[in-house]
Design a protein around this motif. Structure first.
Motif, PDB file in Angstrom:
ATOM      1  N   ALA A  33      -0.871  17.690  -6.038  1.00 16.93           N
ATOM      2  CA  ALA A  33      -1.241  16.292  -5.791  1.00 16.93           C
ATOM      3  C   ALA A  33      -2.753  16.116  -5.918  1.00 16.93           C
ATOM      4  CB  ALA A  33      -0.753  15.863  -4.422  1.00 16.93           C
ATOM      5  N   ARG A  59       2.947  14.478  -6.746  1.00 17.09           N
ATOM      6  CA  ARG A  59       3.025  13.974  -5.381  1.00 17.09           C
ATOM      7  C   ARG A  59       4.461  14.030  -4.878  1.00 17.09           C
ATOM      8  NH1 ARG A  59       0.124   9.195  -2.792  1.00 17.09           N
ATOM      9  NH2 ARG A  59       1.601   8.532  -1.222  1.00 17.09           N
ATOM     10  N   LEU A  63       6.614   7.031  -3.234  1.00 16.32           N
ATOM     11  CA  LEU A  63       5.421   6.572  -3.956  1.00 16.32           C
ATOM     12  C   LEU A  63       5.648   5.134  -4.364  1.00 16.32           C
ATOM     13  CD1 LEU A  63       2.795   7.194  -5.738  1.00 16.32           C
ATOM     14  CD2 LEU A  63       4.415   7.614  -7.585  1.00 16.32           C
TER      15      LEU A  63
END
Ligand SMILES: NC(=O)c1ccc[n+]([C@@H]2O[C@H](COP(=O)([O-])OP(=O)(O)OC[C@H]3O[C@@H](n4cnc5c(N)ncnc54)[C@H](OP(=O)(O)O)[C@@H]3O)[C@@H](O)[C@H]2O)c1
Length: 277
Positions: A33, A59, A63
């Motif tokens: 990330a 990530r 999101l």
């Protein structure tokens, strides 16, 4: 088996971004990330792509990212809704890459009606996200391609009293959400999507929709693609509750990237979740 000295190309980088557990280049690329590292040489365009998108691809968890393509004077379409194309090809490829990195792409019914978009990933290889229309009053006509063409599933989000046009095709799922002050609560939209396994979401437009999600403080990132043109009038990009003084303005972390003749502003919003007021 590729040599560890082989140049990592743009295509290799994209494959690594959309398949992070088994990156291209036999593990030469490591995504986190916070960024990326590579064991061998990396082409310049692959490097730029990884700088821009590795933080999104790597990530974990939920999101919410939004995008708007706009002119230098902050317009996303002309007065009558013409927006094809404000941005150049490189920006449109970038948009398709964003679609390829998420589970769902959300548009407001204004965009669904004005552009009749497909919201599929076509400029690059990739998985098709679920397409979502925010349509509290059921005004999306059944002729829209999102409601007729089954390249990917479509989720039609409706207010509790809305009466949609027609019975709905097989790829279309209708989901009703409560309205608060005439609109869906953005966090409730994201929760409803996450409950269906759609935790990574792109809010693709238009301006009203992105502004509501931004104002609600639920966006992790915003990609603004500025094209070198002045429209001078027309549909605005962001419109939010007025603030009185500039100390109330949001000042997110910003990275910039070249996108053909356009400039991508990548806004990190995690640190600015509190709505002004
Ligand atoms: N340049 C770009 O990146 C870009 C991207 C997308 C679209 N566009 C352009 O933008 C224009 C459309 O944008 P727009 O700002 O006018 O409209 P929009 O954001 O596409 O749609 C707005 C409508 O969607 C519904 N909606 C959105 N968020 C909602 C929420 N949280 N709860 C309930 N309903 C919600 C509402 O429908 P109701 O009105 O029925 O309540 C709202 O009026 C088009 O001309 C299109 O070409 C440009």
């Amino acid at each position: 088996m590729r040599s560890p000295d082989a140049l990592l190309t743009l295509d290799d980088a994209w494959q690594a971004l959309i398949n992070p557990p088994t990156p291209a280049g036999s593990g030469r690329l490591h995504l986190t990330a916070a960024g990326w590292t590579a064991a061998g040489p990396v082409a310049d365009d692959a490097r730029e792509l990884l700088d821009c998108l590795a933080p999104l691809a790597a990530r974990s968890g939920r999101l919410a990212i939004a995008q708007l393509g706009q002119s230098l004077d902050g317009r996303i379409a002309t007065e009558c809704g013409h927006s094809h194309y404000i941005n150049g090809l490189a920006s449109r490829v970038h948009l398709h890459r964003l679609r390829g990195l998420v589970d769902a792409v959300v548009v407001g019914v204004g965009t669904a009606c004005a552009d009749d978009p497909l919201l599929t990933v076509r400029h690059v290889p990739g998985r098709q996200p679920v397409r979502v229309i925010l349509d509290p009053r059921g005004r999306a006509p059944a002729r829209l391609r999102l409601l007729r063409e089954a390249q990917a599933p479509t989720l039609h989000l409706l207010g509790e009293d809305a009466e949609p046009d027609g019975p709905g095709a097989g790829h279309v799922t209708r989901l009703r959400l409560p309205l608060v002050d005439g609109g869906f609560v953005p966090a409730a939209v994201l929760d409803a999507l996450a409950a269906r396994g759609l935790g990574r979401v792109l809010i693709e437009g238009g301006g009203i929709t992105v502004s509501r999600f931004l104002e609600a403080g639920v966006l992790d990132r915003l990609h603004l693609l500025l094209a070198p043109l002045l429209i001078g009038s027309g549909r605005p990009g962001l419109t939010m509750t007025p603030i009185a003084t500039l100390d109330q303005a949001r000042r997110p972390g910003v990275r910039t990237f070249r996108c053909g003749d356009d400039t991508l502003f990548d806004l990190e919003l995690d640190g600015s979740r509190t709505a002004p007021g």
